[in-house]
Scaffold this motif. Structure first.
Motif, PDB file in Angstrom:
ATOM      1  N   PRO A  38       0.828  -1.202   0.000  1.00  0.00           N
ATOM      2  CA  PRO A  38       0.000   0.000   0.000  1.00  0.00           C
ATOM      3  C   PRO A  38       0.868   1.259   0.000  1.00  0.00           C
ATOM      4  O   PRO A  38       2.035   1.240   0.373  1.00  0.00           O
ATOM      5  CB  PRO A  38      -0.796  -0.119   1.308  1.00  0.00           C
ATOM      6  CG  PRO A  38      -0.777  -1.579   1.636  1.00  0.00           C
ATOM      7  CD  PRO A  38       0.558  -2.070   1.151  1.00  0.00           C
ATOM      8  N   TYR A 327      -3.330  -2.582  -7.604  1.00  0.00           N
ATOM      9  CA  TYR A 327      -3.811  -3.656  -6.748  1.00  0.00           C
ATOM     10  C   TYR A 327      -2.699  -4.684  -6.535  1.00  0.00           C
ATOM     11  O   TYR A 327      -1.714  -4.755  -7.266  1.00  0.00           O
ATOM     12  CB  TYR A 327      -5.032  -4.352  -7.366  1.00  0.00           C
ATOM     13  CG  TYR A 327      -4.703  -4.987  -8.697  1.00  0.00           C
ATOM     14  CD1 TYR A 327      -4.236  -6.294  -8.778  1.00  0.00           C
ATOM     15  CD2 TYR A 327      -4.798  -4.238  -9.864  1.00  0.00           C
ATOM     16  CE1 TYR A 327      -3.892  -6.846  -9.983  1.00  0.00           C
ATOM     17  CE2 TYR A 327      -4.463  -4.784 -11.082  1.00  0.00           C
ATOM     18  CZ  TYR A 327      -4.005  -6.083 -11.139  1.00  0.00           C
ATOM     19  OH  TYR A 327      -3.648  -6.614 -12.345  1.00  0.00           O
ATOM     20  N   ASP A 333      -6.686 -12.360   0.253  1.00  0.00           N
ATOM     21  CA  ASP A 333      -7.567 -11.276  -0.171  1.00  0.00           C
ATOM     22  C   ASP A 333      -6.831 -10.316  -1.085  1.00  0.00           C
ATOM     23  O   ASP A 333      -5.667  -9.998  -0.861  1.00  0.00           O
ATOM     24  CB  ASP A 333      -8.073 -10.492   1.044  1.00  0.00           C
ATOM     25  CG  ASP A 333      -8.973 -11.328   1.928  1.00  0.00           C
ATOM     26  OD1 ASP A 333      -9.785 -12.078   1.376  1.00  0.00           O
ATOM     27  OD2 ASP A 333      -8.855 -11.218   3.164  1.00  0.00           O
ATOM     28  N   GLU A 335      -5.971  -6.620  -2.540  1.00  0.00           N
ATOM     29  CA  GLU A 335      -5.929  -5.280  -1.984  1.00  0.00           C
ATOM     30  C   GLU A 335      -5.811  -4.295  -3.133  1.00  0.00           C
ATOM     31  O   GLU A 335      -5.304  -4.638  -4.200  1.00  0.00           O
ATOM     32  CB  GLU A 335      -4.741  -5.120  -1.039  1.00  0.00           C
ATOM     33  CG  GLU A 335      -4.760  -6.045   0.150  1.00  0.00           C
ATOM     34  CD  GLU A 335      -3.537  -5.837   1.024  1.00  0.00           C
ATOM     35  OE1 GLU A 335      -3.575  -4.956   1.897  1.00  0.00           O
ATOM     36  OE2 GLU A 335      -2.543  -6.542   0.798  1.00  0.00           O
ATOM     37  N   GLU A 337      -5.721   0.233  -4.246  1.00  0.00           N
ATOM     38  CA  GLU A 337      -5.750   1.633  -3.878  1.00  0.00           C
ATOM     39  C   GLU A 337      -5.673   2.485  -5.143  1.00  0.00           C
ATOM     40  O   GLU A 337      -5.287   2.001  -6.219  1.00  0.00           O
ATOM     41  CB  GLU A 337      -4.573   1.982  -2.964  1.00  0.00           C
ATOM     42  CG  GLU A 337      -3.222   1.840  -3.648  1.00  0.00           C
ATOM     43  CD  GLU A 337      -2.043   2.049  -2.705  1.00  0.00           C
ATOM     44  OE1 GLU A 337      -2.279   2.196  -1.485  1.00  0.00           O
ATOM     45  OE2 GLU A 337      -0.909   2.066  -3.186  1.00  0.00           O
ATOM     46  N   PRO A 359      -7.678   4.740  -0.446  1.00  0.00           N
ATOM     47  CA  PRO A 359      -8.110   3.337  -0.467  1.00  0.00           C
ATOM     48  C   PRO A 359      -9.208   3.099  -1.495  1.00  0.00           C
ATOM     49  O   PRO A 359     -10.133   3.888  -1.634  1.00  0.00           O
ATOM     50  CB  PRO A 359      -8.631   3.111   0.959  1.00  0.00           C
ATOM     51  CG  PRO A 359      -9.059   4.471   1.417  1.00  0.00           C
ATOM     52  CD  PRO A 359      -8.093   5.426   0.782  1.00  0.00           C
ATOM     53  N   GLU A 381     -13.994   0.770  -1.670  1.00  0.00           N
ATOM     54  CA  GLU A 381     -13.100  -0.369  -1.458  1.00  0.00           C
ATOM     55  C   GLU A 381     -13.842  -1.690  -1.637  1.00  0.00           C
ATOM     56  O   GLU A 381     -15.029  -1.799  -1.324  1.00  0.00           O
ATOM     57  CB  GLU A 381     -12.525  -0.335  -0.040  1.00  0.00           C
ATOM     58  CG  GLU A 381     -11.680   0.878   0.270  1.00  0.00           C
ATOM     59  CD  GLU A 381     -11.235   0.878   1.721  1.00  0.00           C
ATOM     60  OE1 GLU A 381     -10.425   0.004   2.089  1.00  0.00           O
ATOM     61  OE2 GLU A 381     -11.719   1.729   2.485  1.00  0.00           O
ATOM     62  N   ASN A 382     -13.091  -2.686  -2.156  1.00  0.00           N
ATOM     63  CA  ASN A 382     -13.530  -4.087  -2.199  1.00  0.00           C
ATOM     64  C   ASN A 382     -14.703  -4.361  -3.114  1.00  0.00           C
ATOM     65  O   ASN A 382     -15.264  -5.441  -3.070  1.00  0.00           O
ATOM     66  CB  ASN A 382     -13.896  -4.590  -0.789  1.00  0.00           C
ATOM     67  CG  ASN A 382     -12.753  -4.486   0.165  1.00  0.00           C
ATOM     68  OD1 ASN A 382     -11.613  -4.768  -0.190  1.00  0.00           O
ATOM     69  ND2 ASN A 382     -13.032  -4.037   1.383  1.00  0.00           N
ATOM     70  N   GLU A 407     -14.091  -8.864   1.611  1.00  0.00           N
ATOM     71  CA  GLU A 407     -14.601  -8.030   2.670  1.00  0.00           C
ATOM     72  C   GLU A 407     -15.760  -7.198   2.135  1.00  0.00           C
ATOM     73  O   GLU A 407     -15.896  -6.985   0.944  1.00  0.00           O
ATOM     74  CB  GLU A 407     -13.490  -7.110   3.192  1.00  0.00           C
ATOM     75  CG  GLU A 407     -12.338  -7.843   3.846  1.00  0.00           C
ATOM     76  CD  GLU A 407     -11.276  -6.873   4.346  1.00  0.00           C
ATOM     77  OE1 GLU A 407     -11.528  -5.646   4.294  1.00  0.00           O
ATOM     78  OE2 GLU A 407     -10.212  -7.320   4.776  1.00  0.00           O
TER      79      GLU A 407
END
Length: 633
Positions: A38, A327, A333, A335, A337, A359, A381-382, A407
């Motif tokens: 990140p 990403y 999972d 991730e 941003e 994010p 997000e997600n 998530e």
């Protein structure tokens, strides 16, 4: 047997298929993999051309090695693995908008930021309408109703857009070029005589336009380009090649294979190696930022290249923000941003002036807004990362491998202080629309409005007056959603979108008038058109608000039960202090019922002009909105 190369050099596009799982690499690839972390947006510049070439080659190989180690395997009902390589080879924001009244009594493009023009397919100076529909650029004299000039672009060109300057017409498009049997994309800018459409100057660069803005006679552009490395691609999809073959192919590339070439009036230019910036981790794609004077004199252009992707551009009077979604796929999972780069323009030249991350992913440029020395960013997000993990398709027979549960999605507004050379986070507010995603954003002064949707439409009001402590002050829940938000007077906000059932099933066009005077918005009135939609939801340039007459004009398509075009036109809505109602329905005479309908609306004097592929039509402004002119194309 040699391991097959399963790498998609330009990113995750090849993942857009069935459920998947990762596998271990077949052998030690002998190359450093730069892990995704990140907040990885920090850029550095190369010390010279040799260093640039070596750095780009190493970074590209690192990404390829990562994909070799984590490439998906697709599983059919028989439990047989089909590797992805085989499948691939088989197939300011706070300022008022400028689309209202102007000093010359004609409308302008619906721009996000006052004083910052955006490219569009139609422009007017109050006398002539300049438009490009299909492959044809036309100039129509609205006084005589005649086509004053016409020019056709090549059939292999696309994404045509225009700027209109002070006596200058700027045409921009992407041209597919046949290069010894291999097709490549070339972005072109043409400065044309607005009276005759004669080409006066030409700029060309490998790639395609991400977006552009024009401020004070200066055109600011961001162009995305892919590396010209066909020999590397040949190795990538060679079933008998291994990683050593790929390393050799990458080592044989030169800097000009990675950095886009450009020319001005046929004379080749050169990007300074010192103007190439890069994050720690990148794949080989590039975005080049530069400025061109609308009046010509492009020989001194100085493009600046960032070795990154770019999807979203937001412009202010002195800055151009470039945003890219990055990403990383972990073992459990994913991730992701949004990386944001700010370029400050001064004297026609861009200077990298800050980087930041937020994010999740952006919806569009309205998710960004600069106000009172701060940048506000709205992200989800997600949701996007998992949105394309769909089924195997109607013809496939697939068995799913176990995949991690994502998530819950949520949205966040993050605030950054805009310094001379830095973007510094000052505060944020999160957990907006849990399990939902952003459908619309509008920042107006110190307040942000965020629409999220899954089954119902919460319209969040966010107080951003204290950049260190953003606060949600209201959460209005109604059925349906707004896909575009537009201010229509003091404490009034218009939302264009869809009505929906309690279960989130859309039922037709809905335009909502909101009162935003209180900490929580309230619905004053709504216009509903069953089984209809408007392109305004995904194309804000299709929206016209004319303040003097208090009207909004939207292109509309009515659908029949089989989802075939049944009626296309434009609805004129009268916007009152607390009401929104239909004032007129405008149609053009189009023989083909399946032809694209009205794509733009303009106001010139006391006429409403509507543009389609079939022609340009004028209707009187007000009264019965009777048709007064028709220019057939």
């Amino acid at each position: 047997m040699k391991a097959k190369l399963l790498i998609a050099l330009t990113g995750a596009a090849a993942l857009a298929a069935a459920g998947c799982t990762s596998h271990e690499p077949d052998a030690d690839l002998g190359v450093d993999i730069v892990p995704w972390v990140p907040a990885s947006a920090q850029l550095a510049s190369y010390g010279g051309c040799d260093e640039a070439l070596e750095g780009i080659q190493d970074a590209a190989l690192g990404m390829m090695a990562e994909w070799q180690a984590t490439a998906p395997v697709f599983v059919d009902a028989e439990g047989l693995a089909r590797e992805e390589g085989d499948m691939a080879a088989a197939d300011d924001g706070g300022a008022a908008p400028t689309s209202g009244q102007s000093s010359d009594s004609h409308s302008q493009t619906n721009n996000a930021v006052a004083g910052v023009d955006e490219p569009d397919i139609a422009k007017t100076d109050g006398t002539f309408v300049y438009s490009v529909v299909g492959q044809t650029l036309r100039v129509v004299d609205t006084r005589t109703g005649e086509v004053a000039a016409e020019s056709r672009f090549d059939d292999m060109s696309w994404d045509h857009r225009l700027f209109l300057g002070d006596g200058e017409l700027i045409a921009m498009y992407t041209q597919d070029v046949d290069d010894d049997g291999d097709y490549r994309s070339e972005f072109r800018v043409e400065r044309r005589d607005p009276a005759t459409l004669e080409v006066l100057d030409t700029f060309a660069m490998e790639g395609r336009m991400v977006d552009a803005r024009m401020v004070g006679g200066e055109v600011r552009l961001a162009v995305s380009s892919q590396p010209s490395i066909q020999p590397v691609h040949d190795v990538l999809y060679d079933a008998d090649a291994d990683f050593e073959d790929l390393k050799a192919a990458v080592a044989a590339t030169g800097l000009d294979d990675w950095i886009p070439e450009f020319s001005v009036n046929g004379e080749a230019g050169e990007i300074d190696c010192g103007d190439i910036a890069h994050p720690d981790r990148f794949s080989g794609t590039a975005v080049t930022v530069f400025g061109l004077a609308a009046g010509g004199g492009w020989e001194g252009v100085s493009p600046h290249t960032v070795m990154a992707d770019g999807e979203t551009v937001h412009g202010t009077v002195d800055s151009l923000y470039l945003a890219h979604y990055d990403y990383g796929w972990g073992e459990e999972d994913p991730e992701g941003e949004t990386e944001i780069y700010r370029f400050h323009f001064e004297g026609g030249e861009p200077r990298l002036a800050g980087e930041a991350t937020a994010p999740g992913s952006l919806l569009n440029q309205y998710s960004l807004s600069e106000y009172d020395g701060h940048l506000r960013v709205a992200t989800t997000e997600n949701d996007q990362m998992w949105g394309w993990w769909g089924g195997c398709g109607p013809a496939a027979d697939c068995a799913w491998e176990a995949a991690p549960e994502p998530e819950e999605s949520k949205s966040t507004v993050t605030v950054f202080a805009v310094g001379e050379d830095a973007l510094t986070e000052t505060g944020s507010v999160t957990d907006l629309g849990v399990t939902e995603q952003i459908y619309a954003v509008r920042f107006i002064g110190p307040t942000g409005y965020v629409v999220t949707f899954r089954q119902t439409d919460p319209l969040y009001t966010v107080d951003l007056s204290d950049p260190s402590d953003p606060v949600v002050t209201g959460e209005l829940k109604i059925t349906g959603y707004s896909g575009y938000l537009h201010p229509v007077g003091e404490d009034r906000l218009l939302g264009v979108g869809q009505e929906a059932t309690e279960d989130g099933v859309t039922t037709g066009l809905q335009v909502s008038l909101f009162d935003t005077a209180a900490p929580e918005a309230a619905v004053l009135d709504q216009y509903f058109r069953e089984d209809a939609d408007s392109a305004v939801e995904w194309d804000p340039h299709a929206f016209l608000y004319w303040q003097d007459a208090s009207i909004a004009v939207l292109p509309v398509t009515d659908w029949d039960e089989d989802y075939m075009h049944s009626r296309v036109g434009a609805v004129v809505l009268a916007i009152g202090t607390d009401s929104v109602e239909q004032a007129a329905w405008i149609e053009q005479d189009v023989d083909d019922p399946y032809a694209e309908g009205i794509v733009r609306s303009l106001v010139i004097g006391d006429q409403v002009w509507t543009l389609s592929a079939a022609g340009l039509q004028a209707n009187e402004l007000g009264g019965g909105y009777e048709r007064t002119a028709w220019i057939e194309f």
